[in-house]
Design a protein around this motif. Structure first.
Motif, PDB file in Angstrom:
ATOM      1  N   ARG A   1       0.923  -1.311  -0.067  1.00  0.00           N
ATOM      2  CA  ARG A   1       0.184  -0.057  -0.001  1.00  0.00           C
ATOM      3  C   ARG A   1       0.860   1.368  -0.049  1.00  0.00           C
TER       4      ARG A   1
ATOM      5  N   SER B   1       0.585   3.963   1.807  1.00  0.00           N
ATOM      6  CA  SER B   1       0.561   4.423   3.165  1.00  0.00           C
ATOM      7  C   SER B   1       1.755   3.777   3.718  1.00  0.00           C
TER       8      SER B   1
ATOM      9  N   GLU C   1      -2.202   7.392   5.424  1.00  0.00           N
ATOM     10  CA  GLU C   1      -3.638   6.908   5.528  1.00  0.00           C
ATOM     11  C   GLU C   1      -4.718   8.152   5.305  1.00  0.00           C
TER      12      GLU C   1
ATOM     13  N   ARG D   1      -8.594   6.278  -2.056  1.00  0.00           N
ATOM     14  CA  ARG D   1      -9.518   5.030  -1.524  1.00  0.00           C
ATOM     15  C   ARG D   1     -10.834   5.084  -2.148  1.00  0.00           C
TER      16      ARG D   1
END
Length: 521
Positions: free
Chosen positions: A2, A4, A183, A190
């Motif tokens: 990911r 993040s 995030e 996302r």
């Protein structure tokens, strides 16, 4: 991995490295400052003990022990934590107190700034001062003020350990902070990914809305094609056919990606619409052609069978059959040409439109109609220039069919047709009227004549001429209607096309173009 997590790992690697690099740059500066501070302390101690040292040297040179002892005590009181050594002119050590190298160590003899002396692995900073008992320098001596140089090194080492400790602590802390920040920063991405994943390519594509100057309108209305065109670079927030809307998140990169995705889907939907429309047009063309060509093809077959079965047919009968064959061939050719033109109008795109002088086009088509119908008389009343934003081949098709219809159906009894064409610009519209002196069209049939394959019993045409006129009028955001000329007899075809306006939004074609595919047209 990911995004993040990648950012957290990079932060865990880069931040400690930056701390270490900053420490490497900082440690030499700290060491230099500590040495300067120690040297300044030595100078201060030398200045403090120098008067007592002079008195001590003078008392020694005069042989006064008690005075010498008094001065030694004063030197001790002023020396504090620094090492002090005093030697007479002959090298005899008069006083040696505080931390200092062994007596065997060689100390600098020449006065000057602090110097480093190493003795058995230990470094000392030593300041040498020449002391004179009197103003002439007789009975003088030497003063050394010294301190361990390792004190600065120990402090520098302590700073180095703290830098390494900070670097070790910075690794997990920076990773955690980077992960939390990443995030939070990737939440719009996302959300965008989830919304894009819910799009179904198999879902039906909704046609783009068309908004004109006065609000939404249908494809045949005056404002039916006035709005924002997706091909003309639709805005980032314009809705795509799949229902994807580029919402602003406050993150520039995410907003740009969302806008690009919305534009991509909009163009994809536009291409899908064009492909579907082209397929429907091709199917409808094939269906209409096969249906309408059945009768003339049967007539051709019958006449050919007659000619084949009767080779000795009289010349007059043979000439009559050949004339019918030519008429059927002409009808077939006209029908195929009209259907092809109708399909072409349904598929034309906005990039084919440009500024066109309708007055010049009207005069040219009137002259061409005069050559095609030499018995008809055409009179044109047009100003010097009337410009519209249009598709020039489509406008020529509209004018050719208007004038051809008037020439064929505008005859008064046995008299040839006399057609009057007027063009004027009024109230933001280009008004084109074509008058003839024929029998006219009954009010109940005036709407029906624009439908496909609608023709009178005695009409030689394909029944698509006025359909092409209506199609081109709608394609150019205009209207067409049939009325009666001011004289009360004959027929008037009136076409209105909008004139370009500087304050108008970007032009768009009608959302619905199905003149060849719609069964009711």
């Amino acid at each position: 991995m990911r995004l993040s997590t990648r950012i957290a790992l990079w932060a865990a690697a880069v931040v400690p490295l930056l701390v270490v690099l900053a420490g490497l740059l900082l440690l030499p500066l700290v060491g230099r400052d500590l040495r300067h501070q120690q040297d300044a302390g030595l100078n201060d101690r030398a200045a403090a003990v120098l008067p007592s040292v002079r008195a001590l040297v003078a008392a020694d040179s005069k042989g006064r022990p008690k005075a010498e002892q008094n001065q030694q005590r004063k030197v001790l009181d002023a020396a504090l934590d620094a090492g002090v050594r005093v030697a007479a002119e002959d090298g005899t050590v008069l006083l040696s107190v505080g931390p200092q190298p062994a007596d065997a160590a060689v100390l600098p003899a020449a006065p000057g700034g602090p110097a480093t002396v190493r003795e058995q692995g230990t470094a000392w900073r030593v300041l040498t001062v020449r002391v004179g008992a009197t103003g002439t320098g007789a009975g003088g001596g030497t003063l050394w003020v010294m301190a361990p140089a390792g004190q600065a090194d120990r402090q520098t080492a302590a700073v180095r350990r703290r830098v390494l400790l900070v670097a070790l602590i910075a690794a997990p802390v920076s990773a955690l902070i980077g992960f939390v920040v990443a995030e939070r920063a990737t939440v719009p991405l996302r959300r965008l990914s989830r919304r894009a994943a819910t799009l179904d390519p198999a879902a039906p594509v909704a046609p783009a809305a068309s908004v004109g100057p006065g609000g939404p309108s249908g494809p045949d209305g005056p404002g039916g094609a006035h709005g924002t065109d997706a091909d003309a670079g639709g805005g980032a927030g314009a809705p795509a056919g799949h229902g994807f809307v580029a919402e602003r998140t406050g993150t520039t990169e995410v907003d740009e990606l969302s806008a690009a995705l919305a534009l991509l889907l909009s163009r994809y939907d536009e291409q899908a619409r064009r492909t579907a429309q082209a397929l429907d047009t091709a199917r409808s063309f094939s269906s209409a052609a096969s249906h309408e060509l059945r009768t003339p093809m049967m007539s051709l077959r019958t006449n050919l069978d007659v000619l084949a079965a009767h080779p000795d047919l009289p010349a007059a009968d043979r000439a009559e059959i050949v004339a019918e064959l030519r008429d059927d061939h002409t009808r077939l050719l006209d029908l195929l040409t009209a259907l092809s033109t109708l399909a072409r109008g349904d598929l034309v795109q906005l990039d084919a439109f440009r500024s066109v002088d309708l007055a010049e086009l009207t005069e040219a088509e009137a002259a061409e109609a005069g050559r095609r119908h030499p018995r008809a008389a055409f009179t044109v009343h047009a100003p010097g220039e009337v410009r519209v934003f249009g598709w020039e081949p489509g406008l020529r098709i509209m004018l050719a069919n208007l004038l051809g219809n008037a020439a064929v159906h505008g005859r008064d009894g046995r008299q040839p047709a006399r057609v009057t064409v007027r063009l004027a610009a009024e109230a933001g519209w280009a008004l084109l009227t074509v008058d003839d002196r024929g029998p006219g069209v009954a009010p109940a049939e005036r709407e029906a004549v624009f439908g496909r394959f609608h023709r009178r019993r005695d009409s030689p045409g394909s029944g698509l001429g006025l359909t092409l006129v209506a199609q081109q009028a709608a394609l150019h955001r205009g209207t067409v209607r049939i009325t009666t000329p001011p004289g009360g007899s004959g027929c008037r075809l009136e076409v209105r096309l909008p004139l370009p306006r500087p304050d108008a939004p970007t032009v768009e074609l009608p959302a619905r173009r199905d003149w060849i595919t719609a069964p009711g047209r």
